[in-house]
Design an enzyme around this catalytic site. Structure first.
Site, short mmCIF file in Angstrom:
data_model
loop_
_atom_site.label_atom_id
_atom_site.label_comp_id
_atom_site.label_asym_id
_atom_site.label_seq_id
_atom_site.Cartn_x
_atom_site.Cartn_y
_atom_site.Cartn_z
N HIS A 158 0.80 -1.17 0.01
CA HIS A 158 0.02 0.19 -0.16
C HIS A 158 0.92 1.19 0.12
O HIS A 158 2.05 1.31 0.04
CB HIS A 158 -1.03 -0.01 1.03
CG HIS A 158 -2.17 -0.96 1.14
ND1 HIS A 158 -2.14 -2.30 1.56
CD2 HIS A 158 -3.58 -0.61 0.56
CE1 HIS A 158 -3.60 -2.78 1.11
NE2 HIS A 158 -3.96 -1.88 0.79
N LYS A 162 -0.39 4.72 4.43
CA LYS A 162 -1.44 3.97 5.22
C LYS A 162 -0.89 3.71 6.40
O LYS A 162 0.16 3.41 6.94
CB LYS A 162 -1.90 2.72 4.46
CG LYS A 162 -2.69 1.69 4.82
CD LYS A 162 -2.77 0.31 4.24
CE LYS A 162 -3.76 -0.48 4.70
NZ LYS A 162 -5.03 0.16 4.81
#
Length: 272
Positions: A158, A162
């Site tokens: 990600h 995040k």
């Protein structure tokens, strides 16, 4: 028309939800919220979310007040665990169905969410993408068929911003795989460092990568002797998450109280 409220409306997912809900023929955005004390409160939701045009919906920083004036059919929430739990409690008190796409819930948080779901229908899923939820189902089936002779690993990637790791989707995948293989959460390994020795039988590894602007990638590896199977889902933008959430909103608006997930929404047989 399904009267829809979007929370966290100036965030990445919130603005995407606003745009897609605005363009949907069967949805009407009747209210939008931001965090308490946000300087965006009082602004037009469309302009604050940089949609290029006004929505004629003013941002509020109080969901209860937004529900009081909007006569909403459903709330869609992609904020964070603490805010989502507060929103679930508010929706339960007001009798408004809820879709939750936040991640990072603890077991205690999930219990609180379930308590709210006794009063209203709630769809909660770490990933609202239709494709990801099909991958979860396929991973479970592969695990059952391949059995314990294959070593299983989950890898996710990600963007650098995040906050939780591993991702909620990776955890969901790992838990489904463990259940399919007759294992438990104790068999999940999140860190390998130093002299770890040989891989223990039954171990399921879960690893996280962070960097750049990666929207979301998840791969399940099944390592056998002489062969390997890889099951991968890659998201290139956030639209599919929002489209899945709006699909869930249409579905949950007419359900009985209870805690549901995307497998329910999609009508997947043999849901895990």
């Amino acid at each position: 028309m399904i009267r829809t409220v979007i929370t966290g409306s100036t965030g990445r997912m919130g603005s995407t939800l606003l745009r897609l809900a605005r363009d949907a023929k069967d949805l009407q955005v009747v209210a939008a919220t931001v965090r308490s004390g946000s300087p965006a409160a009082g602004q037009d939701a469309g302009l604050a979310a940089r949609l290029g045009a006004a929505l004629d919906v003013l941002l509020m920083d109080d969901l209860e007040r937004a529900l009081e004036f909007s006569k909403a059919d459903v709330v869609v929430d992609f904020t964070g665990p603490e805010a989502s739990l507060a929103h679930a409690k508010t929706c339960a008190a007001r009798g408004v169905p809820l879709v939750v796409g936040s991640t990072g819930f603890s077991e205690e948080d999930t219990a609180k969410l379930r308590e709210s779901a006794r009063k209203v229908p709630i769809v909660a899923a770490p990933n609202m993408s239709v494709g990801v939820n099909l991958v979860i189902q396929m991973a479970a089936q592969l695990a059952r068929v391949l059995g314990p002779s294959f070593d299983v690993e989950v890898l996710e990637a990600h963007h650098r911003m995040k906050k939780d790791a591993p991702s909620g989707t990776a955890l969901k995948l790992a838990e489904v795989l463990a259940e399919s293989l007759g294992r438990t959460r104790d068999d999940l390994t999140f860190v390998r460092d130093g002299q770890t020795g040989a891989r223990p039988p039954g171990e399921i590894g879960v690893q996280a990568l962070r960097g750049g602007d990666v929207v979301g990638e998840h791969t399940v590896y099944f390592f056998g002797d002489g062969e390997r199977i890889e099951l991968t889902h890659r998201a290139t933008n956030r639209d599919q998450f929002a489209q899945g959430a709006l699909r869930a909103a249409r579905w949950v608006a007419r359900r009985a109280p209870g805690l549901y997930d995307m497998a329910d929404v999609l009508g997947l047989q043999g849901k895990t």
